[in-house]
Design a protein around this motif. Structure first.
Motif, PDB file in Angstrom:
ATOM      1  N   MET A   1       0.843  -1.191   0.000  1.00  0.00           N
ATOM      2  CA  MET A   1       0.000   0.000   0.000  1.00  0.00           C
ATOM      3  C   MET A   1       0.881   1.244   0.000  1.00  0.00           C
ATOM      4  SD  MET A   1      -2.848   1.189   2.787  1.00  0.00           S
ATOM      5  CE  MET A   1      -3.630   2.799   2.637  1.00  0.00           C
ATOM      6  N   GLN A   2       0.651   2.139  -0.979  1.00  0.00           N
ATOM      7  CA  GLN A   2       1.458   3.338  -1.094  1.00  0.00           C
ATOM      8  C   GLN A   2       0.936   4.418  -0.146  1.00  0.00           C
ATOM      9  OE1 GLN A   2       1.949   4.704  -5.096  1.00  0.00           O
ATOM     10  NE2 GLN A   2       3.065   6.551  -4.527  1.00  0.00           N
ATOM     11  N   VAL A   3       1.834   4.957   0.666  1.00  0.00           N
ATOM     12  CA  VAL A   3       1.463   5.969   1.653  1.00  0.00           C
ATOM     13  C   VAL A   3       1.750   7.368   1.134  1.00  0.00           C
ATOM     14  CG1 VAL A   3       1.863   6.810   4.001  1.00  0.00           C
ATOM     15  CG2 VAL A   3       1.884   4.346   3.533  1.00  0.00           C
ATOM     16  N   VAL A   4       2.923   7.565   0.522  1.00  0.00           N
ATOM     17  CA  VAL A   4       3.347   8.873   0.021  1.00  0.00           C
ATOM     18  C   VAL A   4       3.169   8.914  -1.489  1.00  0.00           C
ATOM     19  CG1 VAL A   4       5.258  10.499  -0.168  1.00  0.00           C
ATOM     20  CG2 VAL A   4       5.000   9.130   1.900  1.00  0.00           C
ATOM     21  N   THR A   5       2.524   9.946  -1.990  1.00  0.00           N
ATOM     22  CA  THR A   5       2.327  10.110  -3.427  1.00  0.00           C
ATOM     23  C   THR A   5       2.297  11.592  -3.772  1.00  0.00           C
ATOM     24  OG1 THR A   5       0.774   9.745  -5.262  1.00  0.00           O
ATOM     25  CG2 THR A   5      -0.165   9.909  -3.064  1.00  0.00           C
ATOM     26  N   ALA A   6       2.692  11.928  -4.987  1.00  0.00           N
ATOM     27  CA  ALA A   6       2.681  13.325  -5.433  1.00  0.00           C
ATOM     28  C   ALA A   6       1.271  13.857  -5.600  1.00  0.00           C
ATOM     29  CB  ALA A   6       3.453  13.454  -6.749  1.00  0.00           C
ATOM     30  N   GLN A   7       0.285  12.962  -5.637  1.00  0.00           N
ATOM     31  CA  GLN A   7      -1.097  13.408  -5.740  1.00  0.00           C
ATOM     32  C   GLN A   7      -1.556  14.105  -4.459  1.00  0.00           C
ATOM     33  OE1 GLN A   7      -2.728  13.226  -8.632  1.00  0.00           O
ATOM     34  NE2 GLN A   7      -0.852  12.311  -9.459  1.00  0.00           N
ATOM     35  N   ARG A   8      -0.923  13.809  -3.365  1.00  0.00           N
ATOM     36  CA  ARG A   8      -1.234  14.481  -2.106  1.00  0.00           C
ATOM     37  C   ARG A   8      -0.307  15.688  -1.968  1.00  0.00           C
ATOM     38  NH1 ARG A   8      -1.350  10.239   2.734  1.00  0.00           N
ATOM     39  NH2 ARG A   8      -2.084  12.153   3.783  1.00  0.00           N
ATOM     40  N   HIS A   9      -0.762  16.826  -2.448  1.00  0.00           N
ATOM     41  CA  HIS A   9       0.078  18.013  -2.544  1.00  0.00           C
ATOM     42  C   HIS A   9       0.598  18.482  -1.194  1.00  0.00           C
ATOM     43  CE1 HIS A   9      -1.784  19.225  -6.693  1.00  0.00           C
ATOM     44  NE2 HIS A   9      -1.102  18.096  -6.729  1.00  0.00           N
ATOM     45  N   GLU A  10      -0.153  18.204  -0.137  1.00  0.00           N
ATOM     46  CA  GLU A  10       0.289  18.677   1.171  1.00  0.00           C
ATOM     47  C   GLU A  10       1.549  17.967   1.644  1.00  0.00           C
ATOM     48  OE1 GLU A  10      -2.542  15.229   1.965  1.00  0.00           O
ATOM     49  OE2 GLU A  10      -2.377  16.920   0.574  1.00  0.00           O
ATOM     50  N   LEU A  11       1.851  16.802   1.066  1.00  0.00           N
ATOM     51  CA  LEU A  11       3.041  16.063   1.468  1.00  0.00           C
ATOM     52  C   LEU A  11       4.289  16.509   0.725  1.00  0.00           C
ATOM     53  CD1 LEU A  11       1.682  12.399   1.702  1.00  0.00           C
ATOM     54  CD2 LEU A  11       1.926  14.087   3.527  1.00  0.00           C
ATOM     55  N   ILE A  12       4.123  17.176  -0.405  1.00  0.00           N
ATOM     56  CA  ILE A  12       5.282  17.540  -1.225  1.00  0.00           C
ATOM     57  C   ILE A  12       6.204  18.478  -0.474  1.00  0.00           C
ATOM     58  CG2 ILE A  12       6.002  18.775  -3.300  1.00  0.00           C
ATOM     59  CD1 ILE A  12       3.563  17.654  -4.723  1.00  0.00           C
ATOM     60  N   GLU A  13       5.652  19.551   0.094  1.00  0.00           N
ATOM     61  CA  GLU A  13       6.505  20.517   0.805  1.00  0.00           C
ATOM     62  C   GLU A  13       7.060  19.919   2.090  1.00  0.00           C
ATOM     63  OE1 GLU A  13       6.560  25.246   2.015  1.00  0.00           O
ATOM     64  OE2 GLU A  13       4.707  24.314   1.334  1.00  0.00           O
ATOM     65  N   VAL A  14       6.295  19.032   2.729  1.00  0.00           N
ATOM     66  CA  VAL A  14       6.759  18.408   3.967  1.00  0.00           C
ATOM     67  C   VAL A  14       8.019  17.585   3.727  1.00  0.00           C
ATOM     68  CG1 VAL A  14       6.190  16.716   5.754  1.00  0.00           C
ATOM     69  CG2 VAL A  14       4.474  18.368   5.017  1.00  0.00           C
ATOM     70  N   PHE A  15       8.020  16.819   2.633  1.00  0.00           N
ATOM     71  CA  PHE A  15       9.111  15.880   2.401  1.00  0.00           C
ATOM     72  C   PHE A  15      10.195  16.393   1.456  1.00  0.00           C
ATOM     73  CE2 PHE A  15       5.781  12.753   3.671  1.00  0.00           C
ATOM     74  CZ  PHE A  15       6.442  12.261   4.788  1.00  0.00           C
ATOM     75  N   THR A  16       9.958  17.469   0.729  1.00  0.00           N
ATOM     76  CA  THR A  16      10.964  17.961  -0.214  1.00  0.00           C
ATOM     77  C   THR A  16      11.370  19.404   0.029  1.00  0.00           C
ATOM     78  OG1 THR A  16       9.397  18.777  -1.887  1.00  0.00           O
ATOM     79  CG2 THR A  16       9.971  16.441  -1.973  1.00  0.00           C
ATOM     80  N   GLY A  17      10.581  20.166   0.755  1.00  0.00           N
ATOM     81  CA  GLY A  17      10.883  21.581   0.935  1.00  0.00           C
ATOM     82  C   GLY A  17      10.458  22.438  -0.235  1.00  0.00           C
ATOM     83  N   LEU A  18       9.790  21.847  -1.227  1.00  0.00           N
ATOM     84  CA  LEU A  18       9.346  22.561  -2.411  1.00  0.00           C
ATOM     85  C   LEU A  18       7.825  22.701  -2.398  1.00  0.00           C
ATOM     86  CD1 LEU A  18      11.474  20.734  -5.138  1.00  0.00           C
ATOM     87  CD2 LEU A  18      12.016  22.903  -4.016  1.00  0.00           C
ATOM     88  N   ARG A  19       7.349  23.852  -2.841  1.00  0.00           N
ATOM     89  CA  ARG A  19       5.915  24.010  -3.031  1.00  0.00           C
ATOM     90  C   ARG A  19       5.473  23.203  -4.248  1.00  0.00           C
ATOM     91  NH1 ARG A  19       7.614  29.406  -2.059  1.00  0.00           N
ATOM     92  NH2 ARG A  19       7.019  30.145   0.024  1.00  0.00           N
ATOM     93  N   PRO A  20       4.192  22.838  -4.337  1.00  0.00           N
ATOM     94  CA  PRO A  20       3.738  22.019  -5.475  1.00  0.00           C
ATOM     95  C   PRO A  20       4.109  22.606  -6.829  1.00  0.00           C
ATOM     96  CG  PRO A  20       2.040  22.067  -3.796  1.00  0.00           C
ATOM     97  CD  PRO A  20       3.120  23.009  -3.337  1.00  0.00           C
ATOM     98  N   ARG A  21       4.012  23.937  -6.986  1.00  0.00           N
ATOM     99  CA  ARG A  21       4.370  24.543  -8.272  1.00  0.00           C
ATOM    100  C   ARG A  21       5.859  24.391  -8.555  1.00  0.00           C
ATOM    101  NH1 ARG A  21       2.459  30.610  -9.282  1.00  0.00           N
ATOM    102  NH2 ARG A  21       0.468  29.511  -9.001  1.00  0.00           N
ATOM    103  N   GLN A  22       6.693  24.559  -7.535  1.00  0.00           N
ATOM    104  CA  GLN A  22       8.132  24.374  -7.713  1.00  0.00           C
ATOM    105  C   GLN A  22       8.461  22.915  -8.011  1.00  0.00           C
ATOM    106  OE1 GLN A  22       9.192  25.851  -3.872  1.00  0.00           O
ATOM    107  NE2 GLN A  22       9.359  27.980  -4.522  1.00  0.00           N
ATOM    108  N   PHE A  23       7.729  22.011  -7.371  1.00  0.00           N
ATOM    109  CA  PHE A  23       7.952  20.587  -7.624  1.00  0.00           C
ATOM    110  C   PHE A  23       7.605  20.226  -9.062  1.00  0.00           C
ATOM    111  CE2 PHE A  23       6.243  16.229  -7.716  1.00  0.00           C
ATOM    112  CZ  PHE A  23       7.385  15.538  -7.345  1.00  0.00           C
ATOM    113  N   GLN A  24       6.541  20.802  -9.608  1.00  0.00           N
ATOM    114  CA  GLN A  24       6.183  20.537 -10.999  1.00  0.00           C
ATOM    115  C   GLN A  24       7.263  21.023 -11.955  1.00  0.00           C
ATOM    116  OE1 GLN A  24       3.810  18.615 -12.187  1.00  0.00           O
ATOM    117  NE2 GLN A  24       3.210  18.172 -10.071  1.00  0.00           N
TER     118      GLN A  24
END
Length: 259
Positions: free
Chosen positions: A1-24
């Motif tokens: 079961m996958q827990v972390v995914t890029a579809q959950r935008h709130e997790l992107i900044e938590v785990f990468t330090g990047l906002r969703p737009r910067q991550f894209q």
């Protein structure tokens, strides 16, 4: 079961330090560098993760420095699949070289930082009492954007030697480059130093040194922000992994500075 995914935008900044737009923007850069050839429609066994999730995995690996065994259950794949994803996609995150070299009107700052690494081929016992690699980093003085990262050299190399051997000297172009006192003979702009038998510097030289320190401190700020990506505190990668990890962190650092 996958827990972390890029579809959950709130997790992107938590785990990468990047906002969703910067991550894209990071995902698009990976696509330009060849990420599309690694999509599920390529010949052979398809990837278990989408391209966005694979980029997230590598960025999360650099940010948190979790082991592959720890990342595997978070993404619902095996540790071996995590290793393949990091080894194939990690180099695609590296900072792209500038199309034009800096000109005379640019002011740059160069400095070296020690990255602890377990690959003894590119490391040596250093002043931080660990086996480390000397990474030369070149930034713009006005924006703190990283322009180039030099090839890793053993950590016992002094900065004036690493400046030339790492390739950073060639990346400076004709720009004015600020450096600390360890870059003697490199043609960079360094602080004034007392001569033999001189008790103190003239006031105008002290003023120059004060201004120089204030500007050069920006490269230390850049290092502090880059080392929020914890892979630079203990890099377990081998071979070219030390270079692409630092260069990839520089790329994400630049994205984090953008709005």
């Amino acid at each position: 079961m996958q827990v972390v995914t890029a579809q959950r935008h709130e997790l992107i900044e938590v785990f990468t330090g990047l906002r969703p737009r910067q991550f894209q923007r990071l995902v698009r850069a990976v696509c330009r560098n060849g990420g599309r050839t690694l999509d599920p429609d390529r010949p052979g066994r398809p990837w278990a993760l989408t391209l966005e999730d694979r980029v997230l995995l590598v960025a999360m690996y650099c940010r948190t420095n979790l082991t592959m065994r720890q990342l595997a259950p978070l993404f619902g794949i095996s540790p071996a699949a995590v290793g393949r994803t990091i080894s194939r996609h990690g180099p695609l995150l590296a900072l792209a070289p500038g199309k034009r070299k800096p000109g005379r009107h640019h002011i740059l700052i160069v400095d070296g930082t020690l990255v602890p690494t377990r690959d003894r081929r590119v490391s040596a016992s250093s002043k931080n009492y660990r086996y480390s690699a000397n990474l030369q980093v070149l930034i713009k003085a006005d924006t703190r954007v990283v322009l180039a990262v030099g090839r890793p050299l053993p950590g016992n190399r002094n900065d004036c030697t690493a400046f030339a051997e790492s390739g950073i000297k060639d990346a400076c172009g004709t720009a004015t480059v600020l450096a600390d006192g360890g870059y003697q003979g490199t043609g960079t702009l360094m602080p004034h130093r007392r001569q033999a038998g001189q008790d103190r510097l003239p006031d105008w030289k002290e003023q120059h040194n004060t201004s120089h320190r204030r500007v050069r401190a920006r490269v230390e700020h850049a290092f502090a922000r880059m080392k929020n990506w914890k892979i630079l505190r203990d890099c377990r990668l081998k071979g070219d992994g030390v270079f692409w990890a630092t260069s990839g962190v520089a790329h994400m650092h630049n994205l984090a500075l953008s709005h």
